[in-house]
Design an enzyme around this catalytic site. Structure first.
Site, PDB file in Angstrom:
ATOM      1  N   CYS A 124       0.817  -1.220   0.000  1.00 36.50           N
ATOM      2  CA  CYS A 124       0.000   0.000   0.000  1.00 36.50           C
ATOM      3  C   CYS A 124       0.850   1.269   0.000  1.00 36.50           C
ATOM      4  CB  CYS A 124      -0.938  -0.012   1.196  1.00 36.50           C
ATOM      5  SG  CYS A 124      -2.050  -1.429   1.202  1.00 36.50           S
ATOM      6  N   LYS A 189      -7.405  -0.096  10.222  1.00 37.98           N
ATOM      7  CA  LYS A 189      -7.448  -1.223   9.296  1.00 37.98           C
ATOM      8  C   LYS A 189      -6.509  -2.279   9.841  1.00 37.98           C
ATOM      9  CE  LYS A 189      -6.622  -2.358   4.463  1.00 37.98           C
ATOM     10  NZ  LYS A 189      -6.347  -1.789   3.133  1.00 37.98           N
ATOM     11  N   GLU A 228      -5.182   5.442  16.320  1.00 40.01           N
ATOM     12  CA  GLU A 228      -5.221   5.726  14.874  1.00 40.01           C
ATOM     13  C   GLU A 228      -6.471   6.545  14.533  1.00 40.01           C
ATOM     14  OE1 GLU A 228      -2.976   4.878  12.564  1.00 40.01           O
ATOM     15  OE2 GLU A 228      -1.789   3.270  13.472  1.00 40.01           O
ATOM     16  N   LYS A 243     -12.001  -1.819  10.342  1.00 40.29           N
ATOM     17  CA  LYS A 243     -12.173  -3.005   9.518  1.00 40.29           C
ATOM     18  C   LYS A 243     -11.174  -4.063   9.904  1.00 40.29           C
ATOM     19  CE  LYS A 243     -10.413  -3.407   5.061  1.00 40.29           C
ATOM     20  NZ  LYS A 243      -9.998  -3.005   3.735  1.00 40.29           N
TER      21      LYS A 243
HETATM   22  C1  PBG Z   1      -6.577  -1.609  -0.713  1.00 34.82           C
HETATM   23  C2  PBG Z   1      -7.732  -2.290  -0.067  1.00 34.82           C
HETATM   24  C3  PBG Z   1      -7.826  -3.615   0.391  1.00 34.82           C
HETATM   25  C4  PBG Z   1      -9.119  -3.731   0.902  1.00 34.82           C
HETATM   26  C5  PBG Z   1      -9.758  -2.514   0.739  1.00 34.82           C
HETATM   27  N1  PBG Z   1      -8.888  -1.637   0.157  1.00 34.82           N
HETATM   28  C6  PBG Z   1      -6.837  -4.712   0.337  1.00 34.82           C
HETATM   29  C7  PBG Z   1      -5.625  -4.692   1.203  1.00 34.82           C
HETATM   30  O1  PBG Z   1      -5.393  -3.771   1.991  1.00 34.82           O
HETATM   31  O2  PBG Z   1      -4.824  -5.615   1.054  1.00 34.82           O
HETATM   32  C8  PBG Z   1      -9.729  -4.978   1.477  1.00 34.82           C
HETATM   33  C9  PBG Z   1     -11.211  -5.057   1.287  1.00 34.82           C
HETATM   34  C10 PBG Z   1     -11.787  -6.412   1.484  1.00 34.82           C
HETATM   35  O3  PBG Z   1     -11.105  -7.390   1.840  1.00 34.82           O
HETATM   36  O4  PBG Z   1     -13.005  -6.512   1.287  1.00 34.82           O
HETATM   37  N2  PBG Z   1      -5.658  -1.133   0.219  1.00 34.82           N
HETATM   38 ZN    ZN Z   2      -3.591  -0.892  -0.385  1.00 33.69          ZN
END
Ligand code: PBG
Ligand code: ZN
Length: 317
Positions: A124, A189, A228, A243
């Site tokens: 990312c 996240k 965060e 999430k």
């Molecule tokens: C991109 C992103 C991801 C998800 C949402 N945006 C993948 C990751 O971070 O590897 C995951 C969404 C899902 O699993 O439904 N950064």
């Molecule tokens: Zn990403």
């Protein structure tokens, strides 16, 4: 399947979701877009839209009374620096402007702001030569991606890269570029294998097990999750997110009580895949668990719920 008498389900589910306080306006439906249409093996029942079909896919969501979509781009090409993610003619930018011109303001368009679908590493952030993610040079790119998406018509940009300072960088760049949009930050996240089905759709096979734990939150550290969120609120986020959702309901409630701030939760791809796979095998009642899951996320305190089940449960709310 005979786990629940079908004739009682509609009423039962509707009443349950009403008790949870869930309404259609809380739901956000994901929309994958690529150059070519294809199904997603790990997520039965879902497919990636081609650019040409995007209005049709969005119409299907809108027909069920859902007012918001979040776009995830799956480009067919990647570059080392990931800069194609901010191309005005990129896949998400084109999809955004097509949806915007077809639906006007009747659909709220959210866009996922990240580089991992666009760069060769699948991380990312952009890595230096030594392989380390360079937080600060990534910020500039993320801000550029956000601006390009807003110029294409996005209402809300949703940075998911988990880079430090991403909200402030985007906020500043939007202002300097003279464009307006809200920021929904993926604040907490958690690093999780529950994103693997998403990655199998969006990434090459070798990238589904990338270790993103150096920038995503550990599930063993709920205090970090709260920090965060607080940081993102201070940087000017309009809404924050936790999430995945299902194993984090306590954190959703904690964040709502602690900050009293607009809060979203993402019911991620692995949560979808678990329920779908068990349902297909006849091990559980799939509909019952879609309903239970989304009801509980709302009850825990989420104001917006991003879920691949959004269209499936729309008839009950
Ligand atoms: C991109 C992103 C991801 C998800 C949402 N945006 C993948 C990751 O971070 O590897 C995951 C969404 C899902 O699993 O439904 N950064
Ligand atoms: Zn990403």
């Amino acid at each position: 399947m005979a786990l629940r008498r079908p004739e009682t389900r509609l009423g039962h589910f509707s009443e349950y979701l009403k008790l949870c306080g869930l309404k259609k306006e809380h739901l956000v439906s994901p929309l994958f877009v690529s150059e070519n249409k294809r199904s997603i093996g790990a997520m039965p029942g879902l497919s990636i839209s081609s650019l040409d079909d995007i209005e049709k896919y969005a119409q299907n969501i809108s027909d069920r009374g859902i007012l918001s979509v979040i776009l995830f781009g799956v480009p067919s090409r990647r570059s080392a620096d990931g800069k194609i993610a901010m191309d005005a003619e990129g896949i998400v930018q084109k999809a955004t402007s097509r949806i915007r011109s077809h639906f006007g303001s009747s659909l709220t368009i959210l866009t996922d702001v990240c580089v991992c679908q666009y760069n060769t590493s699948g991380h990312c952030g952009i890595a230096d030569k030594d392989g380390r993610i360079n937080n600060d040079s990534t910020l500039e790119l993320l801000a550029g991606i956000a601006v390009s998406q807003v110029q294409a018509g996005a209402d809300i940009v949703a940075p998911s890269a988990m880079m430090d300072g991403q909200v402030q960088a985007i906020r500043t760049k939007l202002r300097d570029s003279g464009v307006k949009a809200a920021i929904l930050s993926y604040s907490a996240k958690h690093s999780s294998s529950l994103y693997a089905p998403f990655r199998s759709a969006a990434f090459a096979k070798s990238r589904t097990e990338l270790d993103k734990s150096s920038y995503q939150v550990s599930y063993a550290n709920p205090r970090q999750a709260m920090r965060e969120i607080e940081t993102d609120i201070n940087e000017g986020a309009d809404m924050v997110m936790i999430k995945p959702a299902m194993a984090y309901l306590d954190l959703i409630r904690m964040a709502k009580d602690t900050f009293d701030f607009p809060l979203a939760a993402q019911n991620v791809s692995g949560e979808y895949a678990m329920i779908k796979a068990a349902g297909i095998k006849g091990l559980i009642d799939e509909h019952e668990w879609k309903v239970n899951t989304l009801g509980s996320i709302r009850r825990a305190g989420a104001d917006r719920i991003i879920s691949y089940f959004a269209t499936d449960i729309a008839e009950y709310v």
